[in-house]
Design a protein around this motif. Structure first.
Motif, PDB file in Angstrom:
ATOM      1  N   THR A  32       0.827  -1.196   0.000  1.00 14.04           N
ATOM      2  CA  THR A  32       0.000   0.000   0.000  1.00 14.04           C
ATOM      3  C   THR A  32       0.864   1.250   0.000  1.00 14.04           C
ATOM      4  OG1 THR A  32      -0.178   0.055   2.405  1.00 14.04           O
ATOM      5  CG2 THR A  32      -1.870  -1.179   1.200  1.00 14.04           C
ATOM      6  N   GLY A  33       0.273   2.322  -0.481  1.00 12.19           N
ATOM      7  CA  GLY A  33       0.956   3.603  -0.539  1.00 12.19           C
ATOM      8  C   GLY A  33      -0.029   4.723  -0.292  1.00 12.19           C
ATOM      9  N   LEU A  34       0.423   5.944  -0.522  1.00 11.23           N
ATOM     10  CA  LEU A  34      -0.415   7.124  -0.369  1.00 11.23           C
ATOM     11  C   LEU A  34      -0.643   7.752  -1.734  1.00 11.23           C
ATOM     12  CD1 LEU A  34       1.194   8.760   2.790  1.00 11.23           C
ATOM     13  CD2 LEU A  34      -0.831   7.291   2.659  1.00 11.23           C
ATOM     14  N   TYR A  35      -1.861   8.270  -1.947  1.00  8.68           N
ATOM     15  CA  TYR A  35      -2.251   8.796  -3.251  1.00  8.68           C
ATOM     16  C   TYR A  35      -3.046  10.083  -3.077  1.00  8.68           C
ATOM     17  CZ  TYR A  35      -1.019   4.092  -4.597  1.00  8.68           C
ATOM     18  OH  TYR A  35      -0.334   2.918  -4.773  1.00  8.68           O
ATOM     19  N   CYS A  36      -2.912  10.961  -4.069  1.00  4.42           N
ATOM     20  CA  CYS A  36      -3.744  12.163  -4.110  1.00  4.42           C
ATOM     21  C   CYS A  36      -3.934  12.560  -5.570  1.00  4.42           C
ATOM     22  CB  CYS A  36      -3.129  13.308  -3.314  1.00  4.42           C
ATOM     23  SG  CYS A  36      -1.643  14.012  -4.038  1.00  4.42           S
ATOM     24  N   SER A  37      -4.880  13.450  -5.789  1.00  2.00           N
ATOM     25  CA  SER A  37      -5.138  13.911  -7.155  1.00  2.00           C
ATOM     26  C   SER A  37      -4.197  15.063  -7.498  1.00  2.00           C
ATOM     27  CB  SER A  37      -6.587  14.373  -7.290  1.00  2.00           C
ATOM     28  OG  SER A  37      -6.780  15.551  -6.550  1.00  2.00           O
ATOM     29  N   LEU A  38      -4.094  15.343  -8.789  1.00  7.56           N
ATOM     30  CA  LEU A  38      -3.315  16.502  -9.213  1.00  7.56           C
ATOM     31  C   LEU A  38      -3.973  17.787  -8.726  1.00  7.56           C
ATOM     32  CD1 LEU A  38      -2.121  15.436 -12.760  1.00  7.56           C
ATOM     33  CD2 LEU A  38      -0.906  15.343 -10.583  1.00  7.56           C
ATOM     34  N   ALA A  39      -5.304  17.783  -8.616  1.00  8.76           N
ATOM     35  CA  ALA A  39      -6.013  18.946  -8.069  1.00  8.76           C
ATOM     36  C   ALA A  39      -5.580  19.193  -6.625  1.00  8.76           C
ATOM     37  CB  ALA A  39      -7.520  18.734  -8.152  1.00  8.76           C
ATOM     38  N   GLY A  97     -11.347   0.980   0.524  1.00 13.50           N
ATOM     39  CA  GLY A  97     -10.487   1.538  -0.508  1.00 13.50           C
ATOM     40  C   GLY A  97     -11.251   2.301  -1.577  1.00 13.50           C
ATOM     41  N   PHE A  98     -12.467   1.849  -1.897  1.00  8.88           N
ATOM     42  CA  PHE A  98     -13.256   2.543  -2.916  1.00  8.88           C
ATOM     43  C   PHE A  98     -13.729   3.913  -2.420  1.00  8.88           C
ATOM     44  CE2 PHE A  98     -13.607  -1.932  -4.128  1.00  8.88           C
ATOM     45  CZ  PHE A  98     -13.022  -1.845  -5.388  1.00  8.88           C
ATOM     46  N   HIS A  99     -14.002   4.021  -1.114  1.00  9.65           N
ATOM     47  CA  HIS A  99     -14.320   5.331  -0.550  1.00  9.65           C
ATOM     48  C   HIS A  99     -13.082   6.221  -0.596  1.00  9.65           C
ATOM     49  CE1 HIS A  99     -17.819   3.504   1.971  1.00  9.65           C
ATOM     50  NE2 HIS A  99     -18.124   3.633   0.698  1.00  9.65           N
ATOM     51  N   ASN A 100     -11.938   5.639  -0.260  1.00 14.57           N
ATOM     52  CA  ASN A 100     -10.686   6.407  -0.325  1.00 14.57           C
ATOM     53  C   ASN A 100     -10.447   6.943  -1.734  1.00 14.57           C
ATOM     54  OD1 ASN A 100     -10.299   5.836   2.347  1.00 14.57           O
ATOM     55  ND2 ASN A 100      -8.534   4.511   2.051  1.00 14.57           N
ATOM     56  N   LYS A 101     -10.755   6.137  -2.715  1.00 14.77           N
ATOM     57  CA  LYS A 101     -10.558   6.559  -4.102  1.00 14.77           C
ATOM     58  C   LYS A 101     -11.404   7.795  -4.398  1.00 14.77           C
ATOM     59  CE  LYS A 101     -10.633   4.689  -8.778  1.00 14.77           C
ATOM     60  NZ  LYS A 101     -10.761   3.451  -9.563  1.00 14.77           N
ATOM     61  N   GLN A 102     -12.660   7.787  -3.987  1.00 14.56           N
ATOM     62  CA  GLN A 102     -13.539   8.939  -4.219  1.00 14.56           C
ATOM     63  C   GLN A 102     -13.045  10.170  -3.463  1.00 14.56           C
ATOM     64  OE1 GLN A 102     -15.882   9.029  -6.593  1.00 14.56           O
ATOM     65  NE2 GLN A 102     -15.058   7.009  -7.010  1.00 14.56           N
ATOM     66  N   ILE A 103     -12.535   9.954  -2.256  1.00 18.30           N
ATOM     67  CA  ILE A 103     -11.994  11.071  -1.476  1.00 18.30           C
ATOM     68  C   ILE A 103     -10.773  11.652  -2.188  1.00 18.30           C
ATOM     69  CG2 ILE A 103     -10.863  11.679   0.701  1.00 18.30           C
ATOM     70  CD1 ILE A 103     -12.728   9.538   2.015  1.00 18.30           C
ATOM     71  N   ALA A 104      -9.895  10.789  -2.692  1.00 21.87           N
ATOM     72  CA  ALA A 104      -8.714  11.275  -3.422  1.00 21.87           C
ATOM     73  C   ALA A 104      -9.131  12.067  -4.655  1.00 21.87           C
ATOM     74  CB  ALA A 104      -7.814  10.108  -3.816  1.00 21.87           C
ATOM     75  N   VAL A 135      -4.923   9.841   0.505  1.00 23.65           N
ATOM     76  CA  VAL A 135      -5.522   8.602   1.004  1.00 23.65           C
ATOM     77  C   VAL A 135      -4.573   7.421   0.825  1.00 23.65           C
ATOM     78  CG1 VAL A 135      -7.843   9.432   0.442  1.00 23.65           C
ATOM     79  CG2 VAL A 135      -6.631   7.967  -1.182  1.00 23.65           C
ATOM     80  N   GLY A 136      -4.840   6.388   1.592  1.00 24.63           N
ATOM     81  CA  GLY A 136      -4.125   5.139   1.425  1.00 24.63           C
ATOM     82  C   GLY A 136      -4.781   4.296   0.346  1.00 24.63           C
ATOM     83  N   GLY A 137      -3.990   3.478  -0.308  1.00 25.31           N
ATOM     84  CA  GLY A 137      -4.513   2.586  -1.336  1.00 25.31           C
ATOM     85  C   GLY A 137      -3.382   1.764  -1.928  1.00 25.31           C
ATOM     86  N   ARG A 152       0.972   9.023  -6.992  1.00 27.95           N
ATOM     87  CA  ARG A 152       1.421   8.384  -5.751  1.00 27.95           C
ATOM     88  C   ARG A 152       2.318   9.357  -4.999  1.00 27.95           C
ATOM     89  NH1 ARG A 152       3.231   2.258  -4.469  1.00 27.95           N
ATOM     90  NH2 ARG A 152       3.791   2.643  -2.303  1.00 27.95           N
ATOM     91  N   VAL A 153       2.000   9.570  -3.740  1.00 25.77           N
ATOM     92  CA  VAL A 153       2.736  10.485  -2.874  1.00 25.77           C
ATOM     93  C   VAL A 153       3.846   9.706  -2.175  1.00 25.77           C
ATOM     94  CG1 VAL A 153       2.523  11.995  -0.854  1.00 25.77           C
ATOM     95  CG2 VAL A 153       0.662  11.854  -2.517  1.00 25.77           C
ATOM     96  N   LEU A 154       5.014  10.288  -2.102  1.00 26.51           N
ATOM     97  CA  LEU A 154       6.156   9.653  -1.432  1.00 26.51           C
ATOM     98  C   LEU A 154       6.322   8.198  -1.885  1.00 26.51           C
ATOM     99  CD1 LEU A 154       5.478  11.097   2.135  1.00 26.51           C
ATOM    100  CD2 LEU A 154       7.215  11.892   0.519  1.00 26.51           C
ATOM    101  N   PRO A 155       6.557   7.983  -3.177  1.00 33.18           N
ATOM    102  CA  PRO A 155       6.610   6.612  -3.705  1.00 33.18           C
ATOM    103  C   PRO A 155       7.752   5.767  -3.149  1.00 33.18           C
ATOM    104  CG  PRO A 155       7.337   8.181  -5.355  1.00 33.18           C
ATOM    105  CD  PRO A 155       6.808   8.988  -4.198  1.00 33.18           C
TER     106      PRO A 155
END
Length: 158
Positions: A16-23, A80-87, A94-96, A112-115
């Motif tokens: 698992t890792g951390l993810y965010c949108s470009l926005a 994880g699917f909720h995390n995806k929508q939050i991201a 979020v984690g994912g 991916r944040v801090l890959p």
């Protein structure tokens, strides 16, 4: 399960890792170090199967160094699917795992944040009755293996 009539086989593991949108990055910036996560970024934490939250997370750097990272998340999910929508909302990290975001990583909407860090492992098990060697069961197991092989191939191509 501890029943003697059940066979358990580790089927697959994902990191698992951390993810965010470009926005998110445009609004709040991208964290460049682990310490910066708790100071100026909103990170969604994980609710465990027993309804507890991890306030310290074992984190592994690509160098092999293991850290116990304090998680000061302000809200938590267990999906994880909720995390995806939050991201995708552009307001939290979020984690994912890469497979959860495969299309979004390919099209550039999720990053991916801090890959260089992994934040845990999800392990999948195949659990079945010992005397279930019917062709339907073995065909299903082969189907799962084929799906995972295709998925790994696709994941490796992004």
């Amino acid at each position: 399960p501890k029943q003697q009539t059940v066979l358990i086989r580790k089927f697959h593991s994902i990191q698992t890792g951390l993810y965010c949108s470009l926005a998110y990055i445009e609004r709040y910036g991208e964290p460049t170090e682990l310490d910066g996560l708790n100071k100026s970024h909103l990170c969604v934490g994980n609710i465990n199967f027993d309804l507890t939250t991890d306030r310290e997370v074992y984190t592994i750097h690509k160098s092999g160094m293991v850290l116990l990272y304090p998680n000061h998340g302000r809200f938590f999910t267990n999906n994880g699917f909720h995390n995806k929508q939050i991201a995708l909302s552009g307001h939290a990290i979020v984690g994912g795992w890469d497979g959860l975001f495969i299309e979004e990583i390919k099209n550039g909407t999720i990053h991916r944040v801090l890959p260089e860090y992994e934040f845990g492992e999800l392990t999948f098990y195949l659990i079945r009755l010992k005397n279930q060697e019917k062709s339907a069961v073995t065909t299903f197991i082969q189907f799962l293996n084929d799906c995972l092989a295709r998925f790994e191939l696709e994941l490796g191509q992004h």
